[in-house]
Write an enzyme that holds these catalytic residues in place. Structure first.
Site, PDB file in Angstrom:
ATOM      1  N   GLY A 173     -19.755   2.993  28.782  1.00  0.00           N
ATOM      2  CA  GLY A 173     -19.219   1.738  28.223  1.00  0.00           C
ATOM      3  C   GLY A 173     -17.931   2.013  27.455  1.00  0.00           C
ATOM      4  N   HIS A 174     -17.975   3.048  26.614  1.00  0.00           N
ATOM      5  CA  HIS A 174     -16.768   3.436  25.860  1.00  0.00           C
ATOM      6  C   HIS A 174     -15.667   3.904  26.810  1.00  0.00           C
ATOM      7  CE1 HIS A 174     -20.014   4.497  22.765  1.00  0.00           C
ATOM      8  NE2 HIS A 174     -19.294   3.600  22.136  1.00  0.00           N
ATOM      9  N   GLN A 210     -20.773  -1.065   7.552  1.00  0.00           N
ATOM     10  CA  GLN A 210     -21.392  -2.052   8.436  1.00  0.00           C
ATOM     11  C   GLN A 210     -22.889  -1.813   8.645  1.00  0.00           C
ATOM     12  OE1 GLN A 210     -18.654  -0.878  11.683  1.00  0.00           O
ATOM     13  NE2 GLN A 210     -20.397  -1.163  13.051  1.00  0.00           N
ATOM     14  N   GLY A 261     -15.776  -4.195  23.831  1.00  0.00           N
ATOM     15  CA  GLY A 261     -16.773  -4.522  24.844  1.00  0.00           C
ATOM     16  C   GLY A 261     -17.421  -5.880  24.591  1.00  0.00           C
ATOM     17  N   ASP A 318     -20.903  -6.438  22.688  1.00  0.00           N
ATOM     18  CA  ASP A 318     -20.981  -6.893  21.293  1.00  0.00           C
ATOM     19  C   ASP A 318     -20.191  -8.191  21.189  1.00  0.00           C
ATOM     20  OD1 ASP A 318     -22.297  -4.444  19.887  1.00  0.00           O
ATOM     21  OD2 ASP A 318     -20.817  -3.632  21.260  1.00  0.00           O
ATOM     22  N   GLN A 378     -19.274  -9.589  17.734  1.00  0.00           N
ATOM     23  CA  GLN A 378     -18.244  -8.731  17.121  1.00  0.00           C
ATOM     24  C   GLN A 378     -16.869  -9.067  17.702  1.00  0.00           C
ATOM     25  OE1 GLN A 378     -18.687  -4.370  16.336  1.00  0.00           O
ATOM     26  NE2 GLN A 378     -17.587  -4.189  18.249  1.00  0.00           N
ATOM     27  N   MET A 400     -25.553  -0.087  28.352  1.00  0.00           N
ATOM     28  CA  MET A 400     -25.383   1.225  27.726  1.00  0.00           C
ATOM     29  C   MET A 400     -25.161   1.052  26.235  1.00  0.00           C
ATOM     30  SD  MET A 400     -23.287   3.511  30.368  1.00  0.00           S
ATOM     31  CE  MET A 400     -23.986   3.806  31.980  1.00  0.00           C
TER      32      MET A 400
HETATM   33  P1  AMP Z   1     -19.793   1.349  19.299  1.00  0.00           P
HETATM   34  O1  AMP Z   1     -19.451   2.796  19.432  1.00  0.00           O
HETATM   35  O2  AMP Z   1     -21.184   1.008  19.679  1.00  0.00           O
HETATM   36  O3  AMP Z   1     -19.358   0.771  17.962  1.00  0.00           O
HETATM   37  O4  AMP Z   1     -18.888   0.592  20.373  1.00  0.00           O
HETATM   38  C1  AMP Z   1     -17.502   0.786  20.434  1.00  0.00           C
HETATM   39  C2  AMP Z   1     -16.916  -0.163  21.454  1.00  0.00           C
HETATM   40  O5  AMP Z   1     -17.528   0.064  22.716  1.00  0.00           O
HETATM   41  C3  AMP Z   1     -17.166  -1.637  21.111  1.00  0.00           C
HETATM   42  O6  AMP Z   1     -16.012  -2.390  21.486  1.00  0.00           O
HETATM   43  C4  AMP Z   1     -18.345  -1.984  21.973  1.00  0.00           C
HETATM   44  O7  AMP Z   1     -18.423  -3.346  22.292  1.00  0.00           O
HETATM   45  C5  AMP Z   1     -18.042  -1.160  23.213  1.00  0.00           C
HETATM   46  N1  AMP Z   1     -19.264  -0.932  23.988  1.00  0.00           N
HETATM   47  C6  AMP Z   1     -20.438  -0.397  23.553  1.00  0.00           C
HETATM   48  N2  AMP Z   1     -21.360  -0.395  24.544  1.00  0.00           N
HETATM   49  C7  AMP Z   1     -20.758  -0.960  25.624  1.00  0.00           C
HETATM   50  C8  AMP Z   1     -21.167  -1.256  26.957  1.00  0.00           C
HETATM   51  N3  AMP Z   1     -22.398  -0.968  27.382  1.00  0.00           N
HETATM   52  N4  AMP Z   1     -20.277  -1.833  27.782  1.00  0.00           N
HETATM   53  C9  AMP Z   1     -19.034  -2.142  27.367  1.00  0.00           C
HETATM   54  N5  AMP Z   1     -18.573  -1.880  26.126  1.00  0.00           N
HETATM   55  C10 AMP Z   1     -19.424  -1.298  25.269  1.00  0.00           C
END
Ligand code: AMP
Length: 284
Positions: free
Chosen positions: A36-37, A61, A147, A150, A153, A184
Site C-alpha cells: 500500500g505504501h 495521534q 491512501g 484511510d 484521514q 494491507m
Molecule cells: P500509515 O503508515 O498506516 O500511517 O499509512 C501511510 C499512508 O499509506 C497513508 O496515506 C495511508 O492511507 C496509506 N496506506 C496504508 N495502507 C494502505 C493500503 N492498503 N492501500 C493504500 N494506501 C494505504
C-alpha cells in the site's frame, strides 16, 4: 537513496532538488512498509521528479490506551523497500527531533474529524492534522500522496490544505489489498491465524454493499444493517462502527440518490487489533 534524521538535513536535500527544478513528491508514513505504501511511492514517481518518504510513528495521534509502544517498527527493512521502489530521500526523525518541546500549537479540523474514527479515537485526527501540517512545513512538497484506505484521514487533510491555503496537491491513491481482499495494513501482523482468516469479512461486506447498491438499494440503514449482520456472523469480530456517509464532507446519509458520492466505512476489532476499511463510490 539518502536517509536523514534531522529537519535541517532534510531541508538541505530538498532545497537542492528544488533548485534543480525538480517537482517534489511526498509520501508520509508510519513505516513497517507494505505494498500500500509502495504504491503511493509509485504514484509519486509518476507525477514528480524527487520523492521524499517520511517514517514517523507519531505519538500525538495515539490515545493513552492505544498501540503506540507496540506499533511495528523495522527501519532497516523499510530502508531496503524504500530504496527498491525509488524513494530519493528517506526522513526518519526521532520523537525528540519532531517534538523537542511540549507541543502548544495543534491543528484541529472541525466536523470531518468528529464522526467515525473521531468518535472512538478522540484527539486522533488533531494528532494527524498537526503532524501532517508540520511535515508539510518541513518538506514543502508540491504534491503529497495518501491512501483511500484511510478515507477520513484523507478528507481531514484535504480540508486542512484548503482551509490553510497550503500549496500542496493532495493525491488520493486506491486501497491496496491482499489477494483475499484484506486491506494491507501494518497492523495486520498483530492478527492471529484465526483472526486473519475471519478479517476477510471486512472486504466481503463491502462487496455486499456494492451488490446492494447495484440492485437498487437506496436506504443507508438497510445497507448498514445487512453489513452489520454479515460482519457479526464472524465469531471474533467486534464491530466498532458500520456507517454510510456522504463523502468527503462526512455527513450522515439516510436516503441515497443517484449522483451521491458516498463512503461506506467500517471499523472492526479482532482481539486487540483494530481494522478499518471502506468503499468510496458514486450512487448510480
Ligand atoms: P500509515 O503508515 O498506516 O500511517 O499509512 C501511510 C499512508 O499509506 C497513508 O496515506 C495511508 O492511507 C496509506 N496506506 C496504508 N495502507 C494502505 C493500503 N492498503 N492501500 C493504500 N494506501 C494505504
Amino acid at each position: 537513496m539518502n536517509q536523514v534524521e534531522t529537519i535541517v538535513d532534510l531541508r538541505s536535500f530538498v532545497r537542492q532538488a528544488r533548485r534543480a527544478g525538480k517537482r517534489i513528491g511526498f509520501v508520509p508514513t508510519m513505516g513497517y512498509l507494505h505494498d500500500g505504501h509502495l504504491k503511493l511511492v509509485e504514484a509519486a514517481r509518476q507525477q514528480c521528479d524527487f520523492v521524499v518518504m517520511s517514517i514517523f510513528v507519531n505519538p500525538l495521534q495515539f490515545g493513552p490506551n492505544e498501540d503506540f509502544n507496540r506499533y511495528p517498527r523495522d527501519i532497516e527493512r523499510d530502508r531496503k523497500h524504500a530504496e527498491a521502489v525509488g524513494v530519493d530521500l528517506l526522513f526518519t526523525p526521532s520523537v525528540e527531533e519532531m517534538y523537542p518541546h511540549e507541543v502548544l500549537t495543534t491543528v484541529s479540523v472541525a466536523h470531518v474529524s468528529q464522526p467515525l474514527c473521531g468518535r472512538t479515537r478522540p484527539g486522533h485526527f488533531d494528532g494527524v492534522a498537526t503532524v501532517v501540517s508540520k511535515l508539510f512545513q518541513i518538506v514543502q512538497p508540491d504534491a503529497a500522496f495518501f491512501g483511500q484506505k484511510d478515507a477520513q484521514q484523507l478528507a481531514v487533510i484535504q480540508q486542512l490544505v484548503k482551509d490553510l491555503s497550503i500549496p500542496v496537491d493532495i493525491v488520493p491513491c486506491p486501497t491496496v489489498r491482499e489477494p483475499d481482499g484484506l486491506a494491507m495494513s501494518s497492523r495486520n501482523v498483530y492478527l492471529t491465524e484465526e483472526e486473519r482468516s475471519q478479517a476477510t469479512v471486512l472486504y466481503r461486506s463491502l462487496q455486499q454493499a456494492e451488490q446492494l447498491l447495484a440492485a437498487g438499494e437506496r436506504q443507508a440503514a438497510v445497507i448498514q444493517d445487512q453489513l452489520t449482520r454479515t460482519i457479526a456472523a464472524e465469531s471474533l469480530a467486534q464491530i466498532e462502527y458500520v456507517e454510510v456517509m456522504h463523502y468527503p464532507h462526512l455527513k450522515e446519509a439516510t436516503e441515497l440518490v443517484v449522483g451521491d458520492q458516498i463512503l461506506i466505512a467500517l471499523a472492526v476489532r479482532f482481539g486487540r487489533t483494530r481494522l478499518i476499511d471502506n468503499l468510496i463510490t458514486t450512487v448510480k
